[in-house]
Design an enzyme around this catalytic site. Structure first.
Site, mmCIF file in Angstrom:
data_model
loop_
_atom_site.group_PDB
_atom_site.id
_atom_site.type_symbol
_atom_site.label_atom_id
_atom_site.label_comp_id
_atom_site.label_asym_id
_atom_site.label_seq_id
_atom_site.Cartn_x
_atom_site.Cartn_y
_atom_site.Cartn_z
ATOM 1 C CE LYS A 71 -62.833 -40.149 28.606
ATOM 2 N NZ LYS A 71 -61.297 -39.464 28.958
ATOM 3 C CG ASN A 92 -62.669 -44.713 30.207
ATOM 4 O OD1 ASN A 92 -63.145 -45.237 31.271
ATOM 5 N ND2 ASN A 92 -61.176 -44.555 29.792
ATOM 6 C CG ASP A 108 -59.827 -41.524 31.792
ATOM 7 O OD1 ASP A 108 -60.005 -42.229 30.858
ATOM 8 O OD2 ASP A 108 -60.672 -40.464 31.647
ATOM 9 N N GLY A 132 -52.369 -28.837 37.818
ATOM 10 C CA GLY A 132 -53.628 -29.125 37.305
ATOM 11 C C GLY A 132 -55.315 -29.806 37.883
ATOM 12 N N GLY A 134 -58.621 -30.358 35.166
ATOM 13 C CA GLY A 134 -59.846 -30.045 34.391
ATOM 14 C C GLY A 134 -60.327 -31.850 35.272
ATOM 15 C CG ASN A 156 -55.915 -25.815 38.143
ATOM 16 O OD1 ASN A 156 -55.458 -26.395 36.702
ATOM 17 N ND2 ASN A 156 -57.016 -24.976 38.058
ATOM 18 N NE ARG A 157 -55.368 -21.055 33.280
ATOM 19 C CZ ARG A 157 -55.530 -21.574 31.652
ATOM 20 N NH1 ARG A 157 -54.726 -20.271 31.012
ATOM 21 N NH2 ARG A 157 -56.648 -21.951 31.892
ATOM 22 N N PRO A 159 -58.269 -20.663 40.385
ATOM 23 C CG PRO A 159 -58.267 -18.829 41.799
ATOM 24 C CD PRO A 159 -57.662 -19.272 40.689
ATOM 25 N N GLY A 243 -46.487 -39.872 28.787
ATOM 26 C CA GLY A 243 -47.989 -40.052 28.895
ATOM 27 C C GLY A 243 -48.327 -41.353 28.133
#
Ligand code: ATR
Length: 262
Positions: A71, A92, A108, A132, A134, A156-157, A159, A243
């Site tokens: 991508k 994409n 997306d 999230g 990502g 998000n996990r 930081p 999804g």
């Protein structure tokens, strides 16, 4: 039936065996009576540039669908980029224009919004909690920003990735209220854009009991179709969106983009 006027759409991926889009898109073309065919092409990263260069000269090529791991690299091989691709530095889908030039866009996130709309869920003026930071979360965040949500809260996990996404959003959409964390119960929509839920023993990505009792709970995970998050939301009586519905939205956005002239 494939004949001399069939339009070609190539899907560049590596590997290709997991792809769902060729089958789904070809079925949609058959149903709509569109004379086009989607062909998966296994392209190694080191061959992507020569692959795309060669396709520029194919007059009956509508375009390309580009997926993992191409991508970002494919964005650099396009002549022009749409706004989502510019913001993300990734594409994409690539349309071949009549002059042979290539226009890339990242659909997306817009596909995610279209999938919601197809099920009667507008995002405009909604307060959205996005879990999230990502690649998928980033595409969704920019599409939500473009679709005029009232406010976007990110969590998000890690930081550092969280802060970086918030910063990019604020630069591109200075008018949007972007917050980091807070009260999940103050949101109309909760979106899981992490990979939590792919494995059966994953913890839930968000605390389900804290979500408002009329909020829509959305998961971007396609396999399994019903994640633990969506099961827990249903058990609480909350509306849900899967999804798989996002994939349908993405496919129709891709068809619209490839059949448009630039
Ligand atoms: P994708 O392209 O599917 O978005 P990604 O860019 O690797 O894949 O992003 C995965 C997302 O899931 C990230 O937000 C990641 O959090 P980190 O930024 O902290 O890595 C999140 N994620 C993955 N595994 C997780 C876990 N065990 N707990 C919480 N979040 C997780």
């Amino acid at each position: 039936m494939i004949n001399a006027t069939t339009r070609l759409i190539a899907v560049a991926a590596y590997p290709v065996h997991h792809l769902r889009s060729p089958q789904a898109l070809n079925a949609m073309f058959v149903q709509a009576g569109t004379n086009a065919v989607v062909v998966p092409c296994e392209v190694r990263p080191e061959d992507l540039a020569s692959f795309i260069y060669g396709l520029r000269g194919v007059g009956n090529l509508s375009g390309l669908i580009v997926t993992v791991p191409h991508k970002a690299a494919a964005a650099a091989l396009c002549d022009q980029l749409g706004p989502q691709a510019q913001a993300a530095g990734a594409v994409n889908v690539i349309r071949r224009e009549v002059d042979g030039s290539l226009t890339g866009e990242l659909l997306d996130g817009l596909g995610f919004v279209a999938g919601l709309a197809a099920h009667g869920h507008s995002v405009q003026d909604r307060r959205v909690w996005l879990q999230g930071a990502g690649g998928a979360a980033s595409a969704i965040a920019f599409a939500l920003a473009q679709s005029k949500v009232a406010a976007l809260t990110l969590m998000n996990r890690s930081p550092d990735k969280l802060a970086a996404l918030a910063e990019r959003l604020r630069v591109h959409h200075p008018q949007l209220r972007v917050e980091i964390g807070g009260e999940i119960g103050a949101h109309d929509m909760v979106v899981n854009a992490t990979s939590l839920g792919l494995k059966f023993d994953d913890p839930l990505p968000v605390e389900i009991t804290a979500i408002a009792s009329d909020a829509l709970v959305v998961d971007i995970i396609m396999e399994p179709a019903e994640t633990a998050l969506l099961r827990a939301a249903k058990a609480r009586g909350l509306p849900t969106h899967t999804g798989r519905a996002m994939l349908d939205g993405q496919l129709s956005e891709i068809i619209t983009f490839l059949t448009k002239t630039g």
